[in-house]
Each structure stands twice: as C-alpha cells, then as structure tokens.
Design an enzyme around this catalytic site. Sequence first.
Site, mmCIF file in Angstrom:
data_model
loop_
_atom_site.group_PDB
_atom_site.id
_atom_site.type_symbol
_atom_site.label_atom_id
_atom_site.label_comp_id
_atom_site.label_asym_id
_atom_site.label_seq_id
_atom_site.Cartn_x
_atom_site.Cartn_y
_atom_site.Cartn_z
ATOM 1 N N ARG A 1 -6.393 -2.630 -10.526
ATOM 2 C CA ARG A 1 -7.604 -1.809 -10.444
ATOM 3 C C ARG A 1 -7.435 -0.603 -11.379
ATOM 4 N NH1 ARG A 1 -9.366 1.803 -5.194
ATOM 5 N NH2 ARG A 1 -11.367 2.530 -6.012
ATOM 6 N N ASP B 1 -11.563 8.379 -10.533
ATOM 7 C CA ASP B 1 -11.983 8.927 -9.250
ATOM 8 C C ASP B 1 -12.696 10.244 -9.506
ATOM 9 O OD1 ASP B 1 -12.126 8.790 -6.529
ATOM 10 O OD2 ASP B 1 -9.983 8.419 -6.250
ATOM 11 N N GLU C 1 -6.879 6.517 -13.053
ATOM 12 C CA GLU C 1 -5.900 5.942 -12.133
ATOM 13 C C GLU C 1 -5.760 4.445 -12.382
ATOM 14 O OE1 GLU C 1 -5.989 7.123 -8.035
ATOM 15 O OE2 GLU C 1 -5.072 5.260 -7.362
ATOM 16 N N TRP D 1 -9.694 -5.329 -2.923
ATOM 17 C CA TRP D 1 -8.388 -6.006 -2.868
ATOM 18 C C TRP D 1 -8.458 -7.330 -2.109
ATOM 19 C CZ3 TRP D 1 -5.028 -4.441 -6.298
ATOM 20 C CH2 TRP D 1 -5.096 -3.127 -6.746
HETATM 21 N N1 LIG Z 1 -1.778 -5.719 1.717
HETATM 22 C C1 LIG Z 1 -1.222 -4.860 0.896
HETATM 23 N N2 LIG Z 1 -0.016 -4.298 1.186
HETATM 24 C C2 LIG Z 1 0.554 -3.405 0.362
HETATM 25 N N3 LIG Z 1 -0.003 -2.999 -0.783
HETATM 26 C C3 LIG Z 1 -1.194 -3.507 -1.117
HETATM 27 C C4 LIG Z 1 -1.854 -4.463 -0.304
HETATM 28 N N4 LIG Z 1 -3.024 -4.793 -0.903
HETATM 29 C C5 LIG Z 1 -3.093 -4.070 -2.024
HETATM 30 N N5 LIG Z 1 -1.995 -3.291 -2.156
HETATM 31 C C6 LIG Z 1 -1.687 -2.316 -3.200
HETATM 32 O O1 LIG Z 1 -2.233 -1.081 -2.772
HETATM 33 C C7 LIG Z 1 -2.696 -0.319 -3.884
HETATM 34 C C8 LIG Z 1 -4.125 0.114 -3.601
HETATM 35 O O2 LIG Z 1 -4.563 0.955 -4.633
HETATM 36 P P1 LIG Z 1 -5.904 1.813 -4.518
HETATM 37 O O3 LIG Z 1 -5.895 2.811 -5.617
HETATM 38 O O4 LIG Z 1 -7.086 0.931 -4.401
HETATM 39 O O5 LIG Z 1 -5.553 2.604 -3.193
HETATM 40 P P2 LIG Z 1 -6.297 3.056 -1.909
HETATM 41 O O6 LIG Z 1 -5.350 3.898 -1.197
HETATM 42 O O7 LIG Z 1 -6.825 1.895 -1.167
HETATM 43 O O8 LIG Z 1 -7.537 3.800 -2.434
HETATM 44 P P3 LIG Z 1 -7.747 5.241 -3.080
HETATM 45 O O9 LIG Z 1 -6.669 5.477 -4.065
HETATM 46 O O10 LIG Z 1 -9.087 5.056 -3.692
HETATM 47 O O11 LIG Z 1 -7.694 6.189 -1.944
HETATM 48 C C9 LIG Z 1 -2.546 -1.212 -5.097
HETATM 49 O O12 LIG Z 1 -1.417 -0.846 -5.845
HETATM 50 C C10 LIG Z 1 -2.355 -2.617 -4.495
HETATM 51 O O13 LIG Z 1 -1.546 -3.459 -5.282
HETATM 52 MG MG LIG Z 2 -5.625 4.876 -5.469
#
Ligand SMILES: Nc1ncnc2c1ncn2[C@@H]1O[C@H](COP(=O)(O)OP(=O)(O)OP(=O)(O)O)[C@@H](O)[C@H]1O
Ligand SMILES: [Mg+2]
Length: 484
Positions: free
Chosen positions: A53, A57, A63, A434
Amino acid sequence: MDRRIMGLETEFGLVHSAARGLPLTPDETARRLFRPVVEWGRSSNVFLPNGARLYLDVGSHPEYATSECATIEDAVAHDRAGELIVDGMRQKLESALAEEGTGGSVYLFKNNVDSAGNSFGSHENYMISRSTRFPRLVAHLIPFLVTRQLIAGAGRVHPAGPAAFGQRSFAAAPGVPSYSFSQRADHIWEDSSSSTTRARPLINTRDEPHADSERFRRLHVIVGDSTMSATTTALRLGTTDLMLRLVEAGHVMTDRTLADPALALRQISHDLTGTVKVELADGSRRSALDLQREYLETVSRFVQANGAHHDRVEWVLDLWARTLDAVQTQDLSGIDTEIDWAIKKKLLDSWIARNGGDYSAPRIAQMDLAYHDIAPGRGLFRMLEERGMAARLPGTDGSEARYAVDHAPQTRARIRGDLVKAAIAAGKHTTIDWVNVKINGPTQRIVTLRDPFLTHDDDAEAMLADLRADAETVQQDPPAPPII
Ligand SMILES: Nc1ncnc2c1ncn2[C@@H]1O[C@H](COP(=O)(O)OP(=O)(O)OP(=O)(O)O)[C@@H](O)[C@H]1O
Ligand SMILES: [Mg+2]
C-alpha cells in the site's frame, strides 16, 4: 506461531529545496510527488502490483506499507523495495520540476524526526493468534521494546544536548552536544494505547487484525526507528518475533514491568554505555544491558530446548550477542557495518577526528540527516552500501529488493498483486484493502482473503480469469505503474 506474517510501514520525510526563490511547501511537494500515482491508480491511496500500500495520509509524509511477508528476508526486501519505489517518484518529480523551470532538489528521508522536531513513524506489524492473551503479551513485550534500541536504534545527534522531559534531562548535562541510540525515543509518551499520534504509545492496541478476527490479531508496534541497514531491520524483526514466540509458548517469564516506560526509553537512549539503571515497577533498578542480556539468554535457552523455527535464528542470536558485547565493551568495530546507530556514529566520529569540533558542528547535523537520504549517490548510508561498508543480509546480493518492486511475497499479497495488475490492464476501478479486493462497476464483485498465509483462492482465480479476458478487449495500453 512458527510462520508469522510481518509487515513494515514507513513514513518518509519529504523536502523540496529550491535552486533559487521559494521552495514548494511540504503539502505541494507531496501532492506533486503523488501525481503519477493518482494518474495510475486514480487515488493517492493505492495498492501496488507487489501487494503493498502506497499512500499520502493527512500531512505531507508519503507512506509505504509493505505487503504481508512470511519471512524476515522478504520483509527486508519489501521494505527496501518501498524505498526504490518512492525514490523513483522523487526522481520523476525532480525531472518535472527541472523541465518547468522550478528546479531544485527533492529529498526523501527514511528517518523519524524533522527539523521542526516533529516525529513520524516506522511501524512494525506482527500477526499473532487470537488465543494469545494480549495484555500478558504487551506486558512482557514493553520492557523488551524499551531496551531494544541498543540493538535496533538508528542513532540521533543532539547538537544542543538532550531535550528535557518534564523536569528531567538525560545523560550529558543540558547543552552538551550528544548522540543517542534512538530517533524515536524522545517522542513516545505512553506504553500502550489505541492512538498512534495523540499520545503516541510504544504499542498501538487498536484491534484491526486485517484478517479473520476469530483466528488472528495484529500486533502494531510503533516505537521503533526506521532502519536503513538491512541487517538492523532483520535484527529488529528477528528478535521481536523470537520474543513473541516465547510469550506465545506460555514460557514463564520474569516480570520486568517498568515504572515509567516512556521515561526509561529516554534514559536508555541517551546513555550509550547501556549501564544507566532504570526503575522497575517493583522498585528495583536495572540497566538496559542487563535486561537485554537476560532476554537474549532466555531466548537462546528456549531455542536450544525447542529448536530453531527458521534458518536465520542462529544469525539473529549471534548479531544480538555481538551488539550487546559492543555496547558493553564500547568497542563498536564488531558491529559498525551492521547496526545503524553504530554505522552512523562511526561516520560522524571519523569526521570529528579529521576536522575537530563535536556533535554541535553544523556538518554533523547535516550528516545525521543525510545518512537517511534514500537517493543513490547522495544518501550517506546508500554511499556506504555502494562501497561495501554496510553489510548485506547473509545469503542476499541486493537483487531481492529490485525483484520485490513488482513481485509480491508468497502470501495473500500475491493474489492481491495479480488482481491489481489484471484490473489495471482491464481498465477497471477497484476498492482494495488488506482483506478485500472489490471490482467496482455495474456488476460489483468482491474477493475476501481472510487468511494472510493463503496463496490460492478459487474466487480470486475466477475473478482473475475474467479480468484477463476483459483486458483482451481493451484497446489502449494500461497506464504504467508509478514506479521506475
Ligand atoms: N493480518 C496481518 N497481520 C500482521 N500484519 C499485517 C496483517 N495484514 C496486513 N498486515 C501488515 O500491516 C500493515 C498495515 O499497514 P497500514 O499502513 O495499512 O496500517 P494501518 O495501521 O492499518 O493503517 P494506518 O497506517 O492508516 O493507521 C502492512 O505492512 C501489512 O503488510
Ligand atoms: Mg500505516
């Protein structure tokens, strides 16, 4: 968990410096940086063909969140692929600005503090089982994470000495220029909470598993520094995964709850000897070196008794031990190509040895920043790497990151990546997160991937076949992805 899903999120610092006249504002620079992304994916929040992704933001920090990786080497390669991708966008923007006469340079920094003292993150994600008792896991993990900076910090110069925290200041007297283990330690205010920004904890407890919530949970660690060195990134992930294994196995562990984790983070960060004693909740006082030695010993015994769960465990334990030895003996020569804070310190100290002065020299502050500049031929870490002065992860030759730019790892990211490519080729609009891939349009279709380990899904196969058939009928070439 024997195999664990891991992902890294990196926020980059972004700056335009003008050749003459005023530079672009940070917001404008970010908007321009993302222009090719928006042209390609119709949004500044996209999933890429490698499953990752890429998004902008609020604020102006691009990011990159790696796709879900199931091995340490994949996580390291995909983290680095993110750097290659955003660097490609940076180069495109520099060329565009040169063409239109604005000119100047665009910088992307993989660090955690900007010149105004704002902090931005490098978040680690580890999948854990839903059956793991989360409060127990957090309680055991926090003292480990507070002391982990000895082995995984990215190092930071304080030209005017450490900042005060409440009434307290650290290590060197206020005003004495100094160097600390961590970029992030001075910016963490709580041990765990569900906010990532306001209170800024070590662990974000918001429960968003990005997977089947009955089986899995995602641990979101936000205390870490962004690491440039592949070996430091691998050590950061490898040691944390081992600690998680220990807790998951129900291993009886000593209670090392800290009286004030945020305060301990700062005390430890500003003491390069590792010997300053921080207070535990039971009133005793322990040094970071002692605590880390105990963790290493417990993990080593656990591995001896239960066997290694992947073929890099031995390497992780060895580098972990060597790094603690280096802190203890204050002889960094055994780790100064492998651990970021030591690699950078060597660079700074040799400049001071040649030129005189101390950590307050303006050139030192510049080097502290330039170390994290991701541009090849300009960033100091990049240059050390090109000259063979930064170690590679054993068994890798640097080609893995290039490959990871457009190839997903062997997890559900592979399915997502294939669908992204096929949807773009078929000219379809998608809504992706995801877990889900949705093809928008009159006949909406959705594929749901609840198990991050799965690399095959019948519904996804069917969707892929249809998208590929649709692509045959599309006349135009699909837009090229926003990568070099
Ligand atoms: N089931 C999972 N367990 C652990 N890691 C995961 C899982 N699914 C996705 N990920 C990882 O989690 C991360 C999510 O990134 P993202 O930036 O979307 O974070 P978020 O915390 O959901 O959102 P934000 O940053 O917008 O607050 C990615 O690096 C992805 O590979
Ligand atoms: Mg993030």
